[in-house]
Scaffold this active site. Structure first.
Site, PDB file in Angstrom:
ATOM      1  N   TYR A  30      -1.985  -2.082  29.025  1.00 44.32           N
ATOM      2  CA  TYR A  30      -2.682  -3.147  28.523  1.00 44.32           C
ATOM      3  C   TYR A  30      -2.113  -3.716  27.296  1.00 44.32           C
ATOM      4  O   TYR A  30      -1.853  -2.713  26.320  1.00 44.32           O
ATOM      5  CB  TYR A  30      -4.113  -2.857  28.612  1.00 44.32           C
ATOM      6  CG  TYR A  30      -5.075  -4.006  28.058  1.00 44.32           C
ATOM      7  CD1 TYR A  30      -5.740  -4.862  28.824  1.00 44.32           C
ATOM      8  CD2 TYR A  30      -5.247  -3.974  26.577  1.00 44.32           C
ATOM      9  CE1 TYR A  30      -6.373  -5.899  28.360  1.00 44.32           C
ATOM     10  CE2 TYR A  30      -5.872  -5.093  26.037  1.00 44.32           C
ATOM     11  CZ  TYR A  30      -6.478  -6.005  26.802  1.00 44.32           C
ATOM     12  OH  TYR A  30      -7.446  -6.853  26.374  1.00 44.32           O
TER      13      TYR A  30
ATOM     14  N   GLU B 255      -3.830 -12.318  27.125  1.00 41.74           N
ATOM     15  CA  GLU B 255      -4.140 -11.045  27.597  1.00 41.74           C
ATOM     16  C   GLU B 255      -2.883 -10.647  28.846  1.00 41.74           C
ATOM     17  O   GLU B 255      -3.026 -11.668  29.601  1.00 41.74           O
ATOM     18  CB  GLU B 255      -5.505 -10.677  28.011  1.00 41.74           C
ATOM     19  CG  GLU B 255      -5.771  -9.438  28.399  1.00 41.74           C
ATOM     20  CD  GLU B 255      -7.049  -9.291  29.045  1.00 41.74           C
ATOM     21  OE1 GLU B 255      -8.053  -8.420  28.502  1.00 41.74           O
ATOM     22  OE2 GLU B 255      -7.488  -9.969  30.126  1.00 41.74           O
TER      23      GLU B 255
END
Ligand code: GDP
Ligand code: MN
Length: 377
Positions: A104, A189
């Site tokens: 992530y 993101e």
């Protein structure tokens, strides 16, 4: 908030040198099958709904195919369906890669520190909200030097990357930070960021452009976002109008009073869902326009809660009465008004003449609206 779809986000990624799988956006099952048959998308491939909501993987909106027929069937199944209230108009077809690890990574604005923040976690592929705080590395970035080498090394360490992957991450972070900065993003993101052999690939892309900078980016203006058609009209007319779940309309002035009105209605078991904030307007024309917009949203009942400060009660009342006159009888709804403050008596008199009662007590008026929305007395 200008949210980009994954496909648009990945176009930006490419522009900034961030590696993404080979892929094509398609608007029909035929186009999807063609993209695969022509070799533009290698097999096996992934077919993903281009909606703004996340959680597509769990929700069946990410599928896999190993033949053009399967790709067509998957695209046909997703296209036109509804995912969390959003109709799927496009799918992204991409070559399926062999994932060794899912990571992530995001750049966001840390509103407390008033700085950009880089967040990394070795636990990618799941919603970041479900990852324990201790497993997320947070680094605020000084925007003047920008992202610097030791911050990139620290990110690499937090992700457990070694060898050639460190250089890969270095390039990727540099590109993404430049994107974040140059495109005035509030969020970039990548989840998951996939380790594929000795490469890093952005398998997903979530990019949100800061609203206050949208004027600098007309190229994103045409992007479909999460506004409803009525919200879109409202935006053009510069009316603060929000549609959510719920059948009670609220017309108030000022964000504070609007939110407080929402709370009070909830308190009495109502479901407020359509919000119109008149702000400081007491221009009867604007009030009329706003009211007609509310009518189009088909509320079960409407609560008009106005505090006349700068806004004058009588002008709001006058605009409202004009608007009431132009709502077709079939589209009328119960209306409970509560107007207080500047020129209150005149306002109430104007409303009364038009058959609308102003209930001065907040509790009583809120209860009356909730009852009206239920179809009761
Ligand atoms: P989201 O659920 O809306 O965030 O959609 P994502 O784009 O993140 O995809 C969900 C999941 O699908 C990922 O976490 C991966 O596990 C899986 N996935 C997506 N692309 C690929 C791929 O190319 N290969 C493999 N093996 N899995 C993929
Ligand atoms: Mn994702």
């Amino acid at each position: 908030m200008v949210k980009l779809t994954e496909g648009r986000g990945k176009e930006l990624f490419r522009k900034y040198g961030v590696a993404v799988p080979k892929g094509v956006v398609a608007g029909s099952a035929d186009d999807a099958a063609r993209a695969v048959a022509s070799g533009a998308v290698p097999l096996p491939c992934v077919i993903k709904a281009q909606v703004l909501a996340g959680g597509r993987g769990k929700g069946g909106a990410v599928r896999f195919a190993s033949t053009p027929e399967e790709a067509r069937a998957a695209a046909a199944a997703i296209l036109g369906s509804s995912f969390q209230g959003e109709t799927v108009r496009e799918v992204l077809l991409e070559e399926k890669v062999a994932i060794a690890r899912e990571l992530y990574l995001s750049f966001a604005l840390d509103r407390t520190a008033r700085l950009p923040i880089l967040m990394t976690s070795a636990r990618g592929g799941v919603e970041i909200e479900s990852v324990d705080d201790s497993e997320i590395e947070r680094q605020t970035i000084d925007p003047f030097p920008g992202l610097v080498a030791y911050e990139r090394r620290r990110a690499a360490r937090s992700l457990g990357l070694t060898g050639p992957l460190v250089g890969e991450l270095d390039r990727l972070l540099t590109g993404l930070y430049r994107l974040f900065d140059d495109e005035d993003a509030e969020l970039v993101e990548v989840n998951p960021l996939a380790v594929v052999g000795d490469r890093l690939l952005a398998l997903d892309a979530k990019v949100i452009i800061e609203d206050d900078a949208a004027f600098r980016h007309p190229e994103f203006a045409a992007v479909h976002d999460d506004r409803t058609p009525l919200e879109e009209i409202a935006r053009e007319k510069e009316i603060a109008f929000v549609q959510l779940e719920g059948n009670i309309g609220v017309i108030a002035n000022g964000a504070g009073l609007t939110m407080a009105t929402l709370d009070v209605l909830k308190e009495f078991g109502g479901a407020p869902g359509i919000f119109l904030d008149l702000g400081g307007t007491d221009d009867p024309k604007k009030v009329t326009e706003a009211f007609l917009l509310m009518a189009q949203a088909k509320p079960k009942a409407v609560f008009l809660n106005i505090f006349g400060g700068v806004t004058r009660c009588d002008t709001v009342a006058r605009g409202l009465v004009t608007a009431l006159g132009s709502v077709a009888p079939s589209e009328r709804f119960p209306l409970v008004a509560r107007i207080r403050g500047n020129n209150e008596a005149e306002g109430i008199a104007i409303l009364r003449a038009a058959g609308v009662t102003s209930v001065p007590d907040l509790k009583a008026s809120a209860q009356a609206v909730v009852a009206a929305a239920r179809g009761g007395p």
